[in-house]
Design a protein around this motif. Structure first.
Motif, mmCIF file in Angstrom:
data_model
loop_
_atom_site.group_PDB
_atom_site.id
_atom_site.type_symbol
_atom_site.label_atom_id
_atom_site.label_comp_id
_atom_site.label_asym_id
_atom_site.label_seq_id
_atom_site.Cartn_x
_atom_site.Cartn_y
_atom_site.Cartn_z
ATOM 1 N N ALA A 39 0.828 -1.202 0.000
ATOM 2 C CA ALA A 39 0.000 0.000 0.000
ATOM 3 C C ALA A 39 0.865 1.255 0.000
ATOM 4 O O ALA A 39 0.543 2.244 -0.673
ATOM 5 N N ASP A 40 1.954 1.231 0.722
ATOM 6 C CA ASP A 40 2.882 2.364 0.720
ATOM 7 C C ASP A 40 3.460 2.559 -0.679
ATOM 8 O O ASP A 40 3.588 3.684 -1.173
ATOM 9 N N ALA A 41 3.794 1.441 -1.346
ATOM 10 C CA ALA A 41 4.421 1.523 -2.659
ATOM 11 C C ALA A 41 3.531 2.204 -3.694
ATOM 12 O O ALA A 41 4.027 2.918 -4.576
ATOM 13 N N VAL A 42 2.206 1.996 -3.626
ATOM 14 C CA VAL A 42 1.337 2.581 -4.652
ATOM 15 C C VAL A 42 1.193 4.092 -4.512
ATOM 16 O O VAL A 42 0.667 4.746 -5.411
ATOM 17 N N THR A 43 1.672 4.655 -3.433
ATOM 18 C CA THR A 43 1.610 6.109 -3.271
ATOM 19 C C THR A 43 2.775 6.807 -3.955
ATOM 20 O O THR A 43 2.901 8.034 -3.883
ATOM 21 N N HIS A 44 3.634 6.040 -4.631
ATOM 22 C CA HIS A 44 4.795 6.589 -5.336
ATOM 23 C C HIS A 44 4.712 6.238 -6.810
ATOM 24 O O HIS A 44 4.178 5.188 -7.187
ATOM 25 N N ALA A 45 5.275 7.075 -7.661
ATOM 26 C CA ALA A 45 5.229 6.860 -9.109
ATOM 27 C C ALA A 45 6.228 5.813 -9.570
ATOM 28 O O ALA A 45 5.986 5.096 -10.539
ATOM 29 N N GLU A 46 7.364 5.687 -8.880
ATOM 30 C CA GLU A 46 8.437 4.815 -9.348
ATOM 31 C C GLU A 46 8.221 3.374 -8.916
ATOM 32 O O GLU A 46 7.538 3.086 -7.929
ATOM 33 N N ALA A 47 8.822 2.436 -9.680
ATOM 34 C CA ALA A 47 8.714 1.011 -9.370
ATOM 35 C C ALA A 47 9.635 0.598 -8.228
ATOM 36 O O ALA A 47 9.494 -0.511 -7.701
ATOM 37 N N GLN A 48 10.584 1.455 -7.861
ATOM 38 C CA GLN A 48 11.478 1.192 -6.738
ATOM 39 C C GLN A 48 11.334 2.340 -5.739
ATOM 40 O O GLN A 48 12.222 3.175 -5.596
ATOM 41 N N PRO A 49 10.210 2.375 -5.021
ATOM 42 C CA PRO A 49 9.906 3.513 -4.156
ATOM 43 C C PRO A 49 10.720 3.505 -2.867
ATOM 44 O O PRO A 49 11.235 2.464 -2.450
ATOM 45 N N PRO A 50 10.816 4.656 -2.226
ATOM 46 C CA PRO A 50 11.424 4.693 -0.896
ATOM 47 C C PRO A 50 10.512 3.983 0.087
ATOM 48 O O PRO A 50 9.286 4.135 0.036
ATOM 49 N N LEU A 51 11.088 3.165 0.957
ATOM 50 C CA LEU A 51 10.311 2.413 1.931
ATOM 51 C C LEU A 51 10.971 2.509 3.300
ATOM 52 O O LEU A 51 12.179 2.757 3.387
ATOM 53 N N ARG A 52 10.198 2.299 4.350
ATOM 54 C CA ARG A 52 10.750 2.253 5.698
ATOM 55 C C ARG A 52 11.209 0.831 6.000
ATOM 56 O O ARG A 52 11.012 -0.087 5.204
ATOM 57 N N THR A 53 11.805 0.639 7.168
ATOM 58 C CA THR A 53 12.185 -0.729 7.559
ATOM 59 C C THR A 53 10.928 -1.563 7.763
ATOM 60 O O THR A 53 9.865 -1.056 8.147
ATOM 61 N N LEU A 54 11.035 -2.857 7.512
ATOM 62 C CA LEU A 54 9.873 -3.729 7.552
ATOM 63 C C LEU A 54 9.195 -3.735 8.914
ATOM 64 O O LEU A 54 7.971 -3.794 9.024
ATOM 65 N N HIS A 55 9.982 -3.645 9.990
ATOM 66 C CA HIS A 55 9.408 -3.688 11.345
ATOM 67 C C HIS A 55 8.441 -2.523 11.589
ATOM 68 O O HIS A 55 7.509 -2.661 12.385
ATOM 69 N N SER A 56 8.641 -1.413 10.880
ATOM 70 C CA SER A 56 7.761 -0.257 11.100
ATOM 71 C C SER A 56 6.380 -0.456 10.483
ATOM 72 O O SER A 56 5.460 0.313 10.775
ATOM 73 N N TYR A 57 6.206 -1.483 9.632
ATOM 74 C CA TYR A 57 4.912 -1.763 9.011
ATOM 75 C C TYR A 57 4.104 -2.799 9.802
ATOM 76 O O TYR A 57 3.002 -3.136 9.402
ATOM 77 N N ARG A 58 4.646 -3.319 10.884
ATOM 78 C CA ARG A 58 3.957 -4.384 11.645
ATOM 79 C C ARG A 58 2.695 -3.857 12.310
ATOM 80 O O ARG A 58 2.624 -2.715 12.698
#
Length: 278
Positions: free
Chosen positions: A259-278
């Motif tokens: 869901a975070d990824a679809v808020t960005h135009a690029e196929a390699q979007p900036p993301l947070r560390t996985l633990h922050s999505y828990r």
């Protein structure tokens, strides 16, 4: 490995330059749509998943191929900037792969891939650690994917683009990841060990030996582009399950990453560390 740690991941897959045209609506057959804007960005399902996994906090290396050209050097540097080890990326004789992408105002897309150097991917000289997860997709020669069954420890397959899978690979894979359309096209997945199925805005589910064991809804977000969402999900669910997270916890985090990824135009979007999505 404890659930607080993310392990090592080898991504075996495609590396492309994405030429993305953003338009108000997708063209129909034989139709020309004016008013688009063009972007040239790093892409390829393999590279997208490797970049996402590294940004999520995994220790990631990429196994693939690019052309011995300026685009290839650009793709390698982009992966390194994301934190990916590129020592096992080959310089092929063909030009670096290219994807032609059209995205409409709702984030829906059409994609044509010109494989180029991705046809040169090889496992020659590449070894895998027993405690390293391996994640592959189907944008590279299929014999490379099937060969992983004999050398990988934890093996995850993103069965995209969809194509029939041999029973031996389905039985061997620890995790197979598909979207709802791919799942419908691959009835052989019914008895697979573990299948993650994404349903876009309707969330995702995990199925173990044909029985649904977890389902989550998708966070509501403003969609810019869905191009990189599936790849971000693949990276997240592989890292989480390999780290020993519970089914529902891993699925919930991976869905939040997508869901975070679809808020960005690029196929390699900036993301947070996985633990922050828990």
């Amino acid at each position: 490995m404890t659930s607080s740690q993310l392990g090592s991941l080898a991504v075996v897959g495609s590396i492309n330059v994405d030429l993305t045209a953003s338009v108000a609506r997708l063209p129909g057959a034989g139709e020309t749509v004016l008013g688009g804007t063009l972007q040239r960005l790093p892409g390829g399902k393999g590279a997208n998943q490797a970049a996402a996994a590294a940004r999520l906090g995994g220790r990631v290396r990429m196994i693939g191929a690019v052309g011995d050209d300026s685009d290839g050097q650009w793709m390698l540097q982009s992966l390194r900037d994301a934190g990916v080890d590129t020592a096992d990326v080959w310089l092929g004789e063909s030009a670096t792969g290219t994807a032609l992408i059209t995205v409409d105002a709702a984030g829906e897309n059409q994609i044509v891939v010109c494989p180029g150097a991705n046809a040169d991917v090889s496992l020659d000289g590449v070894s895998f650690s027993p405690d390293e997860a391996v994640l592959a997709q189907l944008e590279i020669p299929f014999e490379i994917v099937t060969a992983l069954a004999d050398v990988a420890g934890f093996l995850a397959i993103n069965a995209a683009p969809a194509r029939p899978l041999p029973d031996s690979l389905v039985r061997r894979a620890d995790l197979i990841i598909v979207n709802e359309n791919e799942f419908a096209l691959l009835p052989e997945l019914t008895g697979a060990r573990l299948v993650a199925v994404t349903y876009g805005a309707d969330g995702a589910a995990l199925r173990r030996h044909g029985r649904e064991v977890a389902r989550v809804s998708a966070p509501r977000v403003s969609v810019v582009s869905s191009v990189g969402a599936g790849d971000a999900f693949c990276a997240a669910i592989t890292l989480a399950l390999h780290a020993g997270w519970a089914d529902d916890e891993a699925l919930r985090a991976a869905s939040a990453v997508g869901a975070d990824a679809v808020t960005h135009a690029e196929a390699q979007p900036p993301l947070r560390t996985l633990h922050s999505y828990r």
